[in-house]
Design a protein around this motif. Sequence first.
Motif, mmCIF file in Angstrom:
data_model
loop_
_atom_site.group_PDB
_atom_site.id
_atom_site.type_symbol
_atom_site.label_atom_id
_atom_site.label_comp_id
_atom_site.label_asym_id
_atom_site.label_seq_id
_atom_site.Cartn_x
_atom_site.Cartn_y
_atom_site.Cartn_z
ATOM 1 N N VAL A 108 -19.446 -25.613 74.995
ATOM 2 C CA VAL A 108 -20.704 -26.959 74.487
ATOM 3 C C VAL A 108 -20.168 -27.660 73.146
ATOM 4 O O VAL A 108 -19.824 -28.817 72.682
ATOM 5 C CB VAL A 108 -22.151 -26.248 74.323
ATOM 6 N N LYS A 109 -19.313 -26.517 72.084
ATOM 7 C CA LYS A 109 -18.959 -27.315 70.536
ATOM 8 C C LYS A 109 -17.690 -28.111 70.995
ATOM 9 O O LYS A 109 -17.567 -28.849 70.526
ATOM 10 C CB LYS A 109 -18.515 -26.485 69.671
ATOM 11 N N ILE A 110 -16.937 -27.075 71.884
ATOM 12 C CA ILE A 110 -16.032 -27.427 71.924
ATOM 13 C C ILE A 110 -16.353 -29.621 72.757
ATOM 14 O O ILE A 110 -15.618 -30.713 72.233
ATOM 15 C CB ILE A 110 -15.327 -26.845 72.902
ATOM 16 N N GLY A 111 -17.132 -29.134 73.807
ATOM 17 C CA GLY A 111 -17.303 -30.321 74.690
ATOM 18 C C GLY A 111 -18.127 -31.400 73.569
ATOM 19 O O GLY A 111 -17.662 -32.953 74.385
ATOM 20 N N ARG A 112 -18.464 -31.399 72.985
ATOM 21 C CA ARG A 112 -19.353 -32.399 71.971
ATOM 22 C C ARG A 112 -18.200 -33.093 70.795
ATOM 23 O O ARG A 112 -18.528 -34.348 70.874
ATOM 24 C CB ARG A 112 -20.534 -31.373 71.005
#
Length: 237
Positions: A108-112
């Motif tokens: 999720v962090k990478i996606g953001r």
Amino acid sequence: MERESPQRLHISAKFSAELESVRNDLMTMGGLVESQIERAIDATLEGDSSLAEEAIDLDLDVNALERSIDEQCTRILVLRQPAAGDLRLVLATIKVTNDLERIGDEAVKIGRQAISLTEAGAQEEAGARVRDIAGQVNAMLKEALDSFARLQVNAAATLILRDDDIDEAYVAAKDWLTAEIHAKPEALEVSLAYLGILKSLERVGDHAANIAEQVIFLTRGVDVRHLDAMAVRDLVS
């Protein structure tokens, strides 16, 4: 030879089915997390915010599976009071589930960060470093899940030792990006986004190594979390 009663056989068969259900859910969760990471990385490298959103949205399914597996494991511990190998299986499953959920959080962090890069621009050299580390991390995660599913001790030990390579690649990439920030302060936002992505990948590698550690715990009954490299090698030599 005394035969087991039909009731005992029924209980044993039901217990086996419960363990198999937990195992299947864990493998499903592993597959979802793999997909999350792959989509988040592809979003970063391709500048595709829709892929990033897909990676973020998958976290709902990952979290739902985590809750389900935790509930099943708690029920087994309370009602079945498993011993020896079955107890280690349940405990290892709980720990692997936690690592998978945290890998999902990193996705999720990478996606953001990938979404922010589609707006702020990308760096070719930084992208190349992400691609290199992501390739190692994706392979490590897949192999960790395979070693857990097949209880492959040698493969698990090799993965634990490989985590140092990812750590070294991360440190090198971080040092390069830090130098870029000093040299090109106007690119601060982009560089920080890549730093965040690289840090998340390094953490995914750590969690994959944790999964591999559970393979050795499950098969050998040994906690290798604080053993040095030589001691890990000795376990499988």
